[in-house]
Design a protein around this motif. Structure first.
Motif, PDB file in Angstrom:
ATOM      1  N   ASN A  26       0.832  -1.210   0.000  1.00  0.00           N
ATOM      2  CA  ASN A  26       0.000   0.000   0.000  1.00  0.00           C
ATOM      3  C   ASN A  26       0.865   1.258   0.000  1.00  0.00           C
ATOM      4  N   ARG A  27       1.935   1.230   0.780  1.00  0.00           N
ATOM      5  CA  ARG A  27       2.845   2.376   0.845  1.00  0.00           C
ATOM      6  C   ARG A  27       3.500   2.614  -0.514  1.00  0.00           C
ATOM      7  N   ILE A  28       3.932   1.558  -1.183  1.00  0.00           N
ATOM      8  CA  ILE A  28       4.569   1.689  -2.497  1.00  0.00           C
ATOM      9  C   ILE A  28       3.588   2.233  -3.524  1.00  0.00           C
ATOM     10  N   LEU A  29       2.354   1.716  -3.508  1.00  0.00           N
ATOM     11  CA  LEU A  29       1.351   2.124  -4.490  1.00  0.00           C
ATOM     12  C   LEU A  29       0.813   3.529  -4.227  1.00  0.00           C
ATOM     13  N   GLY A  30       0.942   3.989  -2.981  1.00  0.00           N
ATOM     14  CA  GLY A  30       0.396   5.293  -2.626  1.00  0.00           C
ATOM     15  C   GLY A  30      -1.109   5.278  -2.463  1.00  0.00           C
ATOM     16  N   GLU A  31      -1.690   4.084  -2.407  1.00  0.00           N
ATOM     17  CA  GLU A  31      -3.132   3.906  -2.232  1.00  0.00           C
ATOM     18  C   GLU A  31      -3.364   2.713  -1.334  1.00  0.00           C
ATOM     19  N   LYS A  32      -4.470   2.747  -0.579  1.00  0.00           N
ATOM     20  CA  LYS A  32      -4.804   1.591   0.236  1.00  0.00           C
ATOM     21  C   LYS A  32      -5.595   0.611  -0.621  1.00  0.00           C
ATOM     22  N   LEU A  33      -4.870  -0.297  -1.238  1.00  0.00           N
ATOM     23  CA  LEU A  33      -5.489  -1.294  -2.104  1.00  0.00           C
ATOM     24  C   LEU A  33      -5.612  -2.635  -1.394  1.00  0.00           C
ATOM     25  N   MET A  34      -4.593  -2.992  -0.612  1.00  0.00           N
ATOM     26  CA  MET A  34      -4.600  -4.264   0.113  1.00  0.00           C
ATOM     27  C   MET A  34      -5.164  -4.045   1.515  1.00  0.00           C
ATOM     28  N   ILE A  35      -6.021  -4.956   1.965  1.00  0.00           N
ATOM     29  CA  ILE A  35      -6.600  -4.794   3.289  1.00  0.00           C
ATOM     30  C   ILE A  35      -5.557  -5.144   4.350  1.00  0.00           C
ATOM     31  N   THR A  36      -5.680  -4.498   5.503  1.00  0.00           N
ATOM     32  CA  THR A  36      -4.734  -4.721   6.591  1.00  0.00           C
ATOM     33  C   THR A  36      -5.493  -4.772   7.918  1.00  0.00           C
ATOM     34  N   SER A  37      -4.877  -5.411   8.893  1.00  0.00           N
ATOM     35  CA  SER A  37      -5.378  -5.354  10.273  1.00  0.00           C
ATOM     36  C   SER A  37      -4.230  -5.760  11.177  1.00  0.00           C
ATOM     37  N   ASP A  38      -4.432  -5.639  12.489  1.00  0.00           N
ATOM     38  CA  ASP A  38      -3.370  -6.033  13.409  1.00  0.00           C
ATOM     39  C   ASP A  38      -3.423  -7.523  13.712  1.00  0.00           C
ATOM     40  N   LYS A  39      -4.341  -8.248  13.053  1.00  0.00           N
ATOM     41  CA  LYS A  39      -4.458  -9.694  13.239  1.00  0.00           C
ATOM     42  C   LYS A  39      -3.695 -10.411  12.133  1.00  0.00           C
ATOM     43  N   PRO A  40      -3.037 -11.526  12.467  1.00  0.00           N
ATOM     44  CA  PRO A  40      -2.332 -12.289  11.434  1.00  0.00           C
ATOM     45  C   PRO A  40      -3.306 -12.957  10.468  1.00  0.00           C
ATOM     46  N   THR A 205     -14.256  -7.277  15.018  1.00  0.00           N
ATOM     47  CA  THR A 205     -14.611  -8.466  15.798  1.00  0.00           C
ATOM     48  C   THR A 205     -13.351  -9.154  16.304  1.00  0.00           C
ATOM     49  N   ARG A 206     -13.547 -10.108  17.197  1.00  0.00           N
ATOM     50  CA  ARG A 206     -12.406 -10.717  17.871  1.00  0.00           C
ATOM     51  C   ARG A 206     -12.434 -12.241  17.782  1.00  0.00           C
ATOM     52  N   ASP A 207     -11.407 -12.832  18.385  1.00  0.00           N
ATOM     53  CA  ASP A 207     -11.281 -14.282  18.518  1.00  0.00           C
ATOM     54  C   ASP A 207     -11.354 -14.969  17.157  1.00  0.00           C
ATOM     55  N   GLU A 208     -12.191 -16.016  17.058  1.00  0.00           N
ATOM     56  CA  GLU A 208     -12.209 -16.787  15.819  1.00  0.00           C
ATOM     57  C   GLU A 208     -13.139 -16.210  14.769  1.00  0.00           C
ATOM     58  N   VAL A 209     -13.940 -15.207  15.133  1.00  0.00           N
ATOM     59  CA  VAL A 209     -14.984 -14.706  14.230  1.00  0.00           C
ATOM     60  C   VAL A 209     -14.431 -14.226  12.882  1.00  0.00           C
ATOM     61  N   PRO A 210     -13.424 -13.321  12.846  1.00  0.00           N
ATOM     62  CA  PRO A 210     -12.948 -12.862  11.535  1.00  0.00           C
ATOM     63  C   PRO A 210     -12.366 -13.977  10.680  1.00  0.00           C
ATOM     64  N   TYR A 211     -11.781 -14.979  11.325  1.00  0.00           N
ATOM     65  CA  TYR A 211     -11.180 -16.084  10.569  1.00  0.00           C
ATOM     66  C   TYR A 211     -12.227 -17.044  10.014  1.00  0.00           C
ATOM     67  N   SER A 212     -13.433 -16.944  10.527  1.00  0.00           N
ATOM     68  CA  SER A 212     -14.516 -17.849  10.105  1.00  0.00           C
ATOM     69  C   SER A 212     -15.480 -17.168   9.148  1.00  0.00           C
ATOM     70  N   THR A 213     -15.100 -16.022   8.586  1.00  0.00           N
ATOM     71  CA  THR A 213     -15.988 -15.294   7.685  1.00  0.00           C
ATOM     72  C   THR A 213     -15.436 -15.275   6.264  1.00  0.00           C
ATOM     73  N   ASN A 235     -20.546 -14.867   5.052  1.00  0.00           N
ATOM     74  CA  ASN A 235     -20.721 -16.272   5.432  1.00  0.00           C
ATOM     75  C   ASN A 235     -19.914 -16.564   6.699  1.00  0.00           C
ATOM     76  N   VAL A 236     -20.562 -17.206   7.658  1.00  0.00           N
ATOM     77  CA  VAL A 236     -19.897 -17.626   8.883  1.00  0.00           C
ATOM     78  C   VAL A 236     -20.108 -19.127   9.066  1.00  0.00           C
ATOM     79  N   GLU A 237     -19.455 -19.706  10.070  1.00  0.00           N
ATOM     80  CA  GLU A 237     -19.520 -21.158  10.234  1.00  0.00           C
ATOM     81  C   GLU A 237     -20.517 -21.616  11.297  1.00  0.00           C
ATOM     82  N   ARG A 238     -20.870 -20.720  12.233  1.00  0.00           N
ATOM     83  CA  ARG A 238     -21.770 -21.139  13.311  1.00  0.00           C
ATOM     84  C   ARG A 238     -22.796 -20.055  13.623  1.00  0.00           C
ATOM     85  N   ASP A 239     -23.896 -20.473  14.215  1.00  0.00           N
ATOM     86  CA  ASP A 239     -24.962 -19.537  14.591  1.00  0.00           C
ATOM     87  C   ASP A 239     -24.455 -18.486  15.571  1.00  0.00           C
ATOM     88  N   SER A 240     -23.569 -18.895  16.496  1.00  0.00           N
ATOM     89  CA  SER A 240     -23.047 -17.938  17.484  1.00  0.00           C
ATOM     90  C   SER A 240     -22.256 -16.825  16.796  1.00  0.00           C
TER      91      SER A 240
END
Length: 298
Positions: A26-40, A205-213, A235-240
């Protein structure tokens, strides 16, 4: 007067999750094209970012982080990353400057085994390294692999990034302009829209939720008024997880939608009407048919 050589080529950016690969691009392109977060493991697909320089064009490949994969989704992500080091002109191997070089040595050798392209080690997040430690860390990495160069940068602040781009351009072969010089990526707008929505889920969101979407754009239409109407399904994996995404009285879904809509409007430079739906697609991350449906298919 001799004409300057036009250099172009494909450059893969690889490394562990959360070392700053998408932030760097994103820094090289000068635009926010790739999504980022503090989660791996935020990035899931291999995405091209096209950067034009005087007398050259660099096609960067942003890749998922290399990690120990368990589900079919994670295996797809690692395959996307590992396949990107083959058939490219140059590799940027990104590491977090705070990591122990000795502990990274095994993974670096494993990933780069059999690689023919030159490799630049990019030591990111140098603003977090004590100045007295920087040269020692660079030397330690150099003892473990014959890197073409070792370049310290801070993708977050931009420190050292322009020097990195100049180095990359100089190492590329003479070649054509692969893409028109007025585009930043070859992926369709629908894909970027889905990624923006998924980023907001990662950030809110936290925990497993973002990884399950998984986000699928069902409809993308421009109305006569110029407003772009978008319908997308989360799309998510569980009702919770569905309950968490929707939130109390729908507040979380509204928040995700509001933040995503604002960013999509900046991307498309027009007003956007965004409708979000949430669906339970049980264990989709380990289901080959659903993975293909959601765009995670090699």
């Amino acid at each position: 007067m001799s004409q300057k050589i036009f250099r172009s080529g494909f450059v893969s950016i690889v490394g562990r999750p959360n070392v700053g690969k998408s932030t760097l691009l994103n820094r090289i392109l000068g635009e926010k094209l790739m999504i980022t977060s503090d989660k791996p493991q935020t990035t899931r697909n291999q995405i091209k970012g096209i950067h034009n320089v005087p007398d050259g064009q660099i096609v960067f490949l942003d890749t998922p982080g290399i990690h120990r994969a368990k589900t079919r989704l994670n295996k797809f992500m690692v395959e996307e990353a590992l396949s990107s080091v083959q058939g490219v002109d140059l590799i940027l191997f990104l590491v977090d400057g705070a990591f122990d070089p000795e502990k990274e040595a095994g993974m670096i050798k494993e990933v780069l085994s059999g690689v023919e392209a030159p490799v630049i080690l990019v030591l990111n997040k140098i603003d977090l390294i004590p100045k007295g430690d920087l040269l020692g860390r660079m030397a330690a990495y150099g003892e473990n692999y014959p890197f073409k160069e070792i370049i310290p940068v801070s993708a977050a602040s931009g420190d050292g990034v322009e020097q990195l781009v100049q180095l990359v351009h100089g190492l590329l072969p003479e070649g054509p302009c692969y893409f028109p010089d007025d585009i930043l990526t070859d992926v369709p707008e629908r894909f970027i829209v889905a990624e923006i929505i998924r980023e907001k889920i990662f950030r809110l969101t936290r925990d497993e939720v973002p990884y399950s979407t998984a986000v699928v754009v069902d409809s993308f239409k421009e109305r006569e008024t110029g407003v772009v109407a978008i319908q997308a399904t989360i799309n998510v994996e569980r009702d919770s997880q569905k309950g968490i995404i929707i939130g109390r009285k729908g507040e979380m879904l509204k928040k995700i939608g509001s933040q995503a809509r604002q960013e999509i409007e900046r991307l498309l430079d027009t007003k956007v009407f965004l409708e979000l739906f949430v669906r339970v697609s049980g264990e989709w991350s380990d289901n080959s048919r659903m993975l293909k449906e959601f765009g995670y298919d090699s």
